[in-house]
Scaffold this motif. Structure first.
Motif, PDB file in Angstrom:
ATOM      1  N   ASN A  26       0.906  -1.298  -0.139  1.00  0.00           N
ATOM      2  CA  ASN A  26       0.081  -0.073   0.038  1.00  0.00           C
ATOM      3  C   ASN A  26       0.599   1.476  -0.044  1.00  0.00           C
ATOM      4  O   ASN A  26       0.373   2.266   0.310  1.00  0.00           O
ATOM      5  CB  ASN A  26      -0.975  -0.046   0.961  1.00  0.00           C
ATOM      6  N   LYS A  27       2.004   1.281  -0.432  1.00  0.00           N
ATOM      7  CA  LYS A  27       3.125   2.382  -0.587  1.00  0.00           C
ATOM      8  C   LYS A  27       3.381   2.404  -1.964  1.00  0.00           C
ATOM      9  O   LYS A  27       3.818   1.642  -2.778  1.00  0.00           O
ATOM     10  CB  LYS A  27       4.467   2.040   0.264  1.00  0.00           C
ATOM     11  N   LEU A  28       2.736   3.586  -2.465  1.00  0.00           N
ATOM     12  CA  LEU A  28       3.413   4.011  -3.894  1.00  0.00           C
ATOM     13  C   LEU A  28       4.476   4.822  -4.079  1.00  0.00           C
ATOM     14  O   LEU A  28       4.252   6.116  -3.573  1.00  0.00           O
ATOM     15  CB  LEU A  28       2.102   4.638  -4.429  1.00  0.00           C
ATOM     16  N   THR A  29       5.324   4.616  -4.484  1.00  0.00           N
ATOM     17  CA  THR A  29       6.464   5.318  -4.847  1.00  0.00           C
ATOM     18  C   THR A  29       6.673   5.809  -6.201  1.00  0.00           C
ATOM     19  O   THR A  29       6.782   5.057  -7.094  1.00  0.00           O
ATOM     20  CB  THR A  29       7.857   4.489  -4.361  1.00  0.00           C
ATOM     21  N   ILE A  30       6.751   7.249  -6.456  1.00  0.00           N
ATOM     22  CA  ILE A  30       6.703   7.776  -7.712  1.00  0.00           C
ATOM     23  C   ILE A  30       8.126   8.562  -8.154  1.00  0.00           C
ATOM     24  O   ILE A  30       8.414   9.213  -7.333  1.00  0.00           O
ATOM     25  CB  ILE A  30       5.543   8.765  -7.749  1.00  0.00           C
ATOM     26  N   ASN A  31       8.698   8.291  -9.178  1.00  0.00           N
ATOM     27  CA  ASN A  31       9.873   9.019  -9.465  1.00  0.00           C
ATOM     28  C   ASN A  31       9.412  10.281 -10.084  1.00  0.00           C
ATOM     29  O   ASN A  31       8.560  10.242 -11.031  1.00  0.00           O
ATOM     30  CB  ASN A  31      10.619   7.931 -10.741  1.00  0.00           C
ATOM     31  N   ILE A  32      10.086  11.431  -9.854  1.00  0.00           N
ATOM     32  CA  ILE A  32       9.802  12.870 -10.154  1.00  0.00           C
ATOM     33  C   ILE A  32      10.632  13.261 -11.269  1.00  0.00           C
ATOM     34  O   ILE A  32      11.868  13.318 -10.996  1.00  0.00           O
ATOM     35  CB  ILE A  32       9.754  13.599  -8.626  1.00  0.00           C
TER      36      ILE A  32
END
Length: 687
Positions: free
Chosen positions: A671-677
């Motif tokens: 339930n952790k969403l990691t997004i590359n910016i």
């Protein structure tokens, strides 16, 4: 003797010896917030001696009857005082402090006062005054939220509030008296709300005034400094209680919990929203995202443009996509002169020239807002002795309050709760709409400068603390009258006030970095209210410092979904790079607008992690994807954000300020969403 009242969330211990709390225990963490035995009582009264007008402060010394009762889950502590003292002299005023608690983390406080003394009138009530606290083992990691304008967030206030920057501020500064460093600002204006919050990683402390009378209210925060580390919080009411009168306060709330400041914002919002009316503005204003501010007509005796230049200035704004033209410095003698003589300055052209300029804007797809000052009267005006002096606020000694703003011009502060000043402001605004074709009216200082009590007994107000009710009367009446003249009309004010915001479209929000400004506080509490943020190049800065500040100001305005306040007709002439970026920012903000107006701002709630150097805001909707706006004004590479999400998204769309759109890489686990910016100054994500 110590009387205890509490439940499974908190415990309060009241000492009749020091007449204050010696225990504020968070029962979840086990921390007693009171680390230093208070030297100051839970309340004090400022009283005026009728024979000579001298003001004295009276405090409780010896308590009388104390009742500690329980009815089911409801508990009540009542502490009575039969007389109060000042330097050995007593005054015949009775007081009762009431503390109530049920089954949650909040306590409800009231004070009852009976003035039996023939010689004194009560004019100020400082209650409750909580002192001697900090959170956990160290005060250095504590944070205070203070309602100065749109909000401040100060880390380690015990230390910071005694630094030169706070001691030397020209307003809302730290003062020192009787061994205490304190800041105290009045609501509703300089203080925008009646709540404060104090927290660390484990503990939270909330204090508010739930005052439906909206009296002038001093929001007080104090400290002993790092050599004597403690924090204190107090609330002062300006109310006149004459001999023979009884007064009971509206409730105050003190809560103890384990939450951050968002809890305080939601709690205060839940109380005050019953007194507010939302969606009072024409629908077309939801699509406005910038304005062309023109203070460049007459200022400091110099003419920069005349009324026949209005079409040219409007066209310049339209090059940036700005159809909203804000006109100041148009009045007699120009900006910050001859208020409240709101007539077109003859050096700038005739009244008809001003009308023709506004008419050009209106006929070419734009609209005009006019500046008027809602608070000041030039003391050199021919009309001050005959009109201004009668409408001015009087101190308790009968003197007027005089203010200056960087020039020799002296202004008296007018009383908004007097019908004379109310009529003048309302009539002036209506005249501007009816005669010159204005659509908006900007009331300068209304939500920004400090409110004061008024002791002028010839005025129409019933009590000394009705300043806020006066302004509320002005804007509610004006709102309806302007709407009858032009259904598209609206109001703007300088800075913000919770009770004013529902009747105005724009709050021109500013403060200054040295004040630990944190506009997120007001925005989170009232996401419906439109903030207008100043984003011009700061000409008091030079070189890279000015450029860096410009990008930061732009970033903040976009993150908050604010309307951009731009002086494109005179602020950008020498700065091609910044002018180009302003155009990009306006285009980006326009593209964002449909997402912003269909979602609710929730600050950084739900965000679990963010790379250093990035800033973001989150906007949510029950029906659509979340909008996340990301600021990276230093264009750092390799940034990531982590947020809580129930399920893995199919894709995440990203668009940046350069107009580039693409899908971005992300990972999802537990339930952790990691997004590359991507590396861009500004971008948004639809998640």
């Amino acid at each position: 003797m110590i009387q205890t009242i509490g439940n499974s969330f908190l415990s309060l211990g009241f000492s009749s010896k020091v007449n204050n709390l010696v225990e504020i225990k968070n029962c979840i963490t086990g921390d007693n917030y009171v680390k230093v035995v208070p030297e100051y009582p839970i309340f004090s009264l400022s009283c005026i001696r009728k024979s000579d007008g001298i003001k004295e402060v009276f405090i409780p010394v010896q308590s009388g009857e104390i009742k500690n009762t329980q009815d089911g889950i409801n508990k009540k502590l009542e502490v009575s005082y039969y007389s109060l003292y000042s330097e050995g002299r007593s005054v015949d005023i009775g007081a009762k402090v009431i503390i109530e608690i049920s089954d949650d983390c909040s306590t409800r406080w009231n004070i009852e006062l009976e003035n039996r003394d023939a010689e004194y009138e009560i004019v100020e009530v400082l209650f409750p005054r909580i002192t001697g606290i900090y959170l956990g083992e160290s005060w250095k990691d504590d944070i205070v939220i203070y309602p100065h304008h749109a909000g401040e967030k100060t880390e380690s206030p015990v230390e910071e509030y005694v630094t030169d920057r706070y001691l030397n501020f020209w307003r809302a500064n730290t003062c020192f008296k009787d061994g205490v460093y304190y800041r105290e600002i009045n609501y509703c204006g300089l203080a925008s709300m009646m709540w404060m919050y104090y927290y660390d990683n484990n503990n939270g402390f909330y204090i508010s005034s739930n005052d439906s009378d909206f009296l002038v209210t001093g929001m007080r925060v104090e400290t002993g400094g790092s050599q004597n580390p403690w924090m204190g919080f107090g609330i002062r009411k300006y109310v006149r209680i004459r001999s023979g009168e009884y007064w009971k306060s509206n409730p105050y709330i003190i809560a103890v919990n384990c939450e951050d400041w968002h809890w305080g914002a939601k709690t205060y919002r839940k109380w005050i929203e019953r007194y507010l009316k939302f969606d009072n503005n024409p629908p077309y204003l939801k699509n406005e995202y910038g304005l062309n501010q023109c203070y460049n007509f007459k200022k400091d005796g110099k003419i920069m443009n005349r009324f026949d230049s209005i079409p040219k200035l409007f066209k310049k704004g339209m090059e940036y996509g700005l159809r909203h033209m804000f006109i100041a410095s148009w009045n007699r003698k120009g900006f910050d002169c001859n208020y409240a003589e709101y007539y077109p300055d003859m050096d700038l052209g005739s009244s008809m020239d001003l009308y023709n300029g506004c008419n050009y804007v209106n006929e070419n797809g734009g609209f005009v807002t006019f500046y008027i000052n809602a608070r000041l009267f030039d003391m050199d005006s021919d009309f001050y002795p005959t009109l201004g002096q009668e409408m001015a606020i009087n101190r308790e000694d009968g003197s007027v309050i005089v203010e200056q703003y960087g020039s020799p011009v002296k202004f008296a502060v007018m009383c908004p709760s007097d019908r004379g000043w109310q009529k003048h402001l309302i009539d002036t605004a209506c005249w501007m709409v009816k005669s010159y074709g204005a659509t908006g009216i900007y009331l300068d200082q209304l939500g920004s400068a400090e409110p004061y009590p008024c002791y002028n007994e010839k005025h129409s107000h019933e009590n000394i603390g009705e300043f806020n009710k006066g302004y509320l009367q002005i804007i509610t009446v004006l709102h309806e009258k302007l709407k009858s003249l032009n259904p598209d009309s609206f109001l703007m004010i300088e800075n913000c006030g919770d009770i004013y915001g529902s009747y105005v479209w724009g709050n021109l929000t500013w403060n200054g970095d040295p004040y630990d400004e944190y506009f997120n506080v007001f925005k989170y509490t009232f996401p419906e209210y439109v903030q207008v943020n100043m984003v011009n190049p700061r000409t008091d800065l030079c070189g890279e410092e000015m450029v860096s500040r410009f990008y930061k100001d732009m970033e903040r305005a976009i993150l908050l979904g604010s309307v951009m306040w731009l002086g494109v007709t005179y602020k950008f002439d020498e700065y091609a790079e910044l002018s180009n970026y302003a155009r990009k920012a306006l285009s980006f903000r326009k593209k964002l607008n449909p997402y912003i107006i269909s979602r609710r701002y929730v600050d950084d709630e739900g965000i679990l992690g963010i790379s250093e150097g990035l800033k973001l805001s989150r906007w949510v909707s029950e029906k659509d994807k979340d909008l996340i706006i990301v600021g990276n004004c230093n264009q750092l590479a390799g940034g990531k954000i982590v947020l809580n999400k129930d399920k893995k998204p199919k894709k995440i769309t990203c668009c940046d300020i350069e107009g580039r759109c693409s899908d971005v890489d992300f990972s999802f686990k537990d339930n952790k969403l990691t997004i590359n910016i991507p590396q861009s100054r500004m971008l948004y994500l639809l998640v």
